[in-house]
Design an enzyme around this catalytic site. Structure first.
Site, PDB file in Angstrom:
ATOM      1  N   ALA A  71      48.031  38.040  37.131  1.00 20.00           N
ATOM      2  CA  ALA A  71      47.594  39.307  37.718  1.00 20.00           C
ATOM      3  C   ALA A  71      48.032  39.386  39.170  1.00 20.00           C
ATOM      4  O   ALA A  71      48.255  38.368  39.826  1.00 20.00           O
ATOM      5  CB  ALA A  71      46.069  39.425  37.626  1.00 20.00           C
ATOM      6  N   ASP A  72      48.136  40.614  39.643  1.00 20.48           N
ATOM      7  CA  ASP A  72      48.392  40.856  41.057  1.00 20.48           C
ATOM      8  C   ASP A  72      47.593  42.084  41.463  1.00 20.48           C
ATOM      9  O   ASP A  72      47.717  43.142  40.838  1.00 20.48           O
ATOM     10  CB  ASP A  72      49.877  41.082  41.323  1.00 20.48           C
ATOM     11  N   THR A  73      46.753  41.925  42.463  1.00 21.20           N
ATOM     12  CA  THR A  73      45.914  43.021  42.944  1.00 21.20           C
ATOM     13  C   THR A  73      46.417  43.484  44.299  1.00 21.20           C
ATOM     14  O   THR A  73      46.640  42.673  45.195  1.00 21.20           O
ATOM     15  CB  THR A  73      44.438  42.571  43.056  1.00 21.20           C
ATOM     16  N   GLY A 108      47.760  44.786  38.532  1.00 24.88           N
ATOM     17  CA  GLY A 108      48.707  44.655  37.438  1.00 24.88           C
ATOM     18  C   GLY A 108      48.395  43.365  36.704  1.00 24.88           C
ATOM     19  O   GLY A 108      48.104  42.347  37.332  1.00 24.88           O
TER      20      GLY A 108
END
Length: 190
Positions: A71-73, A108
Site C-alpha cells: 500500500a501507499d498512502t 493505493g
C-alpha cells in the site's frame, strides 16, 4: 475466514494493527523499493503506481498461493501531494496549510498472487478545524509525526481534537482501507 497465506510488505505499525484487527494472519516481509513515479500522474494514479511497484518487488519471491499486500498512502490538497515532513518546520507548514480546510487521503493498494496483480485506491475527504499555531506546535513536539504523509496521524491527538469530520473510510486515513482489502482477500479465497 480462511485466506491464502498473507504477506504484508509494510513496516507501518498502523497497517499491521489494522490487519490484526481484521483477524488476518500475516507475515511482514520488507523489500526496498524506489518510490519515484512518472510526472503527470494524478494523485490516485501515484498511490496505485507506487503500491504496484512495491508488489512487483515480490514477483520472484512468492510461493504458490501466497498473496502479498502492499500500500501507499498520500495526502493531497488542491491536487498537490504532501509527503512526509523532513523537519518540524516542514510539518508546521503542512499542518498550517491543512488547517481549516478539506484535503484528501488516498491509499493505493496492490495484491499480488500467483503472478496476478489486483490493485485499487480509496479516497477519504478529511476536514480540519482551524488550528492555532500553539496547537500545531504542541502536536509536533508531542507526537513527532515525521513518518506520516501529511504530517499527522488521524488516530493521534490532532485527529481527536482537530478533525471536524471525514467522508469515507476512517481506516483508509490510518493507512489501509480495510473493508476493501478484506473483500479482495475474499475474492482470492474463492
Amino acid at each position: 475466514m480462511k485466506f491464502p497465506p498473507v504477506i504484508l510488505a509494510s513496516k507501518s505499525p498502523r497497517r499491521q494493527e489494522l490487519l490484526k484487527l481484521l483477524g488476518i494472519d500475516f507475515r511482514v516481509i520488507l523489500r526496498d523499493v524506489d518510490e519515484s513515479f512518472p510526472r503527470g500522474l494524478t494523485p490516485a494514479e501515484v498511490a496505485v503506481y507506487i503500491a504496484e511497484k512495491k508488489a512487483h518487488a515480490f514477483d520472484d519471491a512468492l510461493t504458490e498461493n501466497e498473496v502479498v499486500i502492499t500500500a501507499d498512502t498520500i495526502v493531497c490538497i488542491d491536487d498537490k501531494i504532501l509527503g512526509k515532513p523532513e523537519s518540524a518546520e516542514e510539518a508546521f507548514n503542512v499542518l498550517s496549510l491543512l488547517s481549516g480546510r478539506k484535503h484528501e487521503v488516498i491509499t493505493g493498494v496492490a495484491l499480488l498472487r500467483n503472478g496476478k496483480l489486483s490493485s485499487f485506491y480509496e479516497t477519504t475527504e478529511v476536514y480540519f478545524l482551524s488550528l492555532a499555531p500553539e496547537e500545531i506546535s504542541y502536536y509536533i513536539d508531542t507526537c513527532k509525526p515525521f513518518d506520516k504523509a501529511g504530517s499527522y496521524g488521524i488516530q493521534e491527538w490532532i485527529g481527536l481534537m482537530g478533525i471536524e469530520k471525514i467522508v469515507g473510510s476512517y481506516s483508509n486515513v490510518v493507512g489501509l482501507p480495510t473493508h476493501r482489502v478484506y473483500q479482495e482477500l475474499l475474492k482470492l479465497s474463492e
